[in-house]
Scaffold this active site. Structure first.
Site, mmCIF file in Angstrom:
data_model
loop_
_atom_site.group_PDB
_atom_site.id
_atom_site.type_symbol
_atom_site.label_atom_id
_atom_site.label_comp_id
_atom_site.label_asym_id
_atom_site.label_seq_id
_atom_site.Cartn_x
_atom_site.Cartn_y
_atom_site.Cartn_z
ATOM 1 N N HIS A 1 0.825 -1.211 0.000
ATOM 2 C CA HIS A 1 0.000 0.000 0.000
ATOM 3 C C HIS A 1 0.853 1.252 0.000
ATOM 4 O O HIS A 1 1.989 1.240 0.468
ATOM 5 C CB HIS A 1 -0.883 0.053 1.253
ATOM 6 C CG HIS A 1 -1.712 -1.153 1.471
ATOM 7 N ND1 HIS A 1 -1.725 -1.817 2.677
ATOM 8 C CD2 HIS A 1 -2.560 -1.832 0.665
ATOM 9 C CE1 HIS A 1 -2.554 -2.854 2.593
ATOM 10 N NE2 HIS A 1 -3.071 -2.881 1.386
ATOM 11 N N LYS B 1 6.824 6.560 6.506
ATOM 12 C CA LYS B 1 6.487 5.777 7.694
ATOM 13 C C LYS B 1 7.754 5.336 8.410
ATOM 14 O O LYS B 1 8.755 5.024 7.774
ATOM 15 C CB LYS B 1 5.689 4.532 7.305
ATOM 16 C CG LYS B 1 4.370 4.828 6.638
ATOM 17 C CD LYS B 1 3.698 3.565 6.137
ATOM 18 C CE LYS B 1 2.404 3.911 5.425
ATOM 19 N NZ LYS B 1 1.811 2.741 4.780
ATOM 20 N N TYR C 1 3.528 1.918 13.640
ATOM 21 C CA TYR C 1 4.232 2.839 12.745
ATOM 22 C C TYR C 1 3.751 4.275 12.888
ATOM 23 O O TYR C 1 2.603 4.543 13.217
ATOM 24 C CB TYR C 1 4.161 2.388 11.292
ATOM 25 C CG TYR C 1 2.802 2.189 10.692
ATOM 26 C CD1 TYR C 1 2.276 3.112 9.793
ATOM 27 C CD2 TYR C 1 2.047 1.059 10.975
ATOM 28 C CE1 TYR C 1 1.037 2.921 9.210
ATOM 29 C CE2 TYR C 1 0.812 0.848 10.393
ATOM 30 C CZ TYR C 1 0.308 1.795 9.511
ATOM 31 O OH TYR C 1 -0.915 1.602 8.939
ATOM 32 N N ASP D 1 -7.159 -6.499 -0.586
ATOM 33 C CA ASP D 1 -5.808 -6.614 -1.153
ATOM 34 C C ASP D 1 -5.746 -7.610 -2.307
ATOM 35 O O ASP D 1 -4.893 -7.492 -3.183
ATOM 36 C CB ASP D 1 -4.795 -6.986 -0.075
ATOM 37 C CG ASP D 1 -4.453 -5.807 0.838
ATOM 38 O OD1 ASP D 1 -4.952 -4.686 0.581
ATOM 39 O OD2 ASP D 1 -3.692 -6.003 1.799
#
Length: 180
Positions: free
Chosen positions: A62, A72, A132, A170
């Site tokens: 992603h 991130k 994250y 996904d």
């Protein structure tokens, strides 16, 4: 804090200095000043996220596009994952290349994933808690992704065939070559 280059432009592994004694351990997981000084990258994070998953789960690949792109800083609080970053920045010298790094509660490594990269992970332990920081806020309309098993990338997620657990969402993602 030690910084290890990954071979992908701006994508680095961070190894914190851990202080251990018979009572346990302590480490500074993030210090903006030290991070920016050692990497030359921005450490202006605005959102934290956490997930829990079981063995075989593959989350990704992603990214957020356009003005909502996110860098991130990822790490594992419990368990072990194989963390994957793919350079999807058109014009980058490492465009289309990926790295895979084992992150665990035990090794305490962190991976900085720059803006414009695709990101995902597979869970290698019975369960894993994944954490994250993001430098931009989530925006659903800016979501992009590609299939975890994209033939052009040929990523080995270290999960045996048939043992993967991938979300329905996904499974509907496109190929890397379809990204714009």
């Amino acid at each position: 804090m030690e910084i290890e280059q990954t071979g992908l432009k701006d994508c680095v592994i961070i190894k914190p200095k851990v202080f251990e004694d018979p009572r346990g351990y302590f480490f500074e997981s993030f210090n903006r000043n030290t991070f920016e000084e050692k990497t030359g990258l921005s450490g202006a994070f605005v959102q934290d996220n956490q997930s829990f998953s079981s063995y075989g789960v593959i989350r990704g690949l992603h990214k957020q596009a356009g003005e909502f792109a996110q860098a991130k800083l990822v790490r594992v609080l419990k368990g072990e994952v194989l963390d994957v970053a793919v350079d999807a920045r058109i014009g980058s010298p490492t465009y289309g290349k990926h790295i895979a790094v084992k992150l665990s509660a035990e090794n305490k490594l962190q991976l900085y994933v720059p803006r414009g990269f695709l990101h995902g992970f597979s869970v290698l332990s019975e369960t894993a808690e994944f954490f994250y920081k993001c430098d931009n806020f989530y925006n659903k309309e800016s979501e992009q992704g590609i299939m975890f098993n994209d033939a052009d990338l040929n990523i080995d997620w270290l999960i045996p065939a048939g043992k993967e657990s991938v979300s329905e969402k996904d499974l509907l993602l496109n190929s890397f070559s379809s990204l714009s």
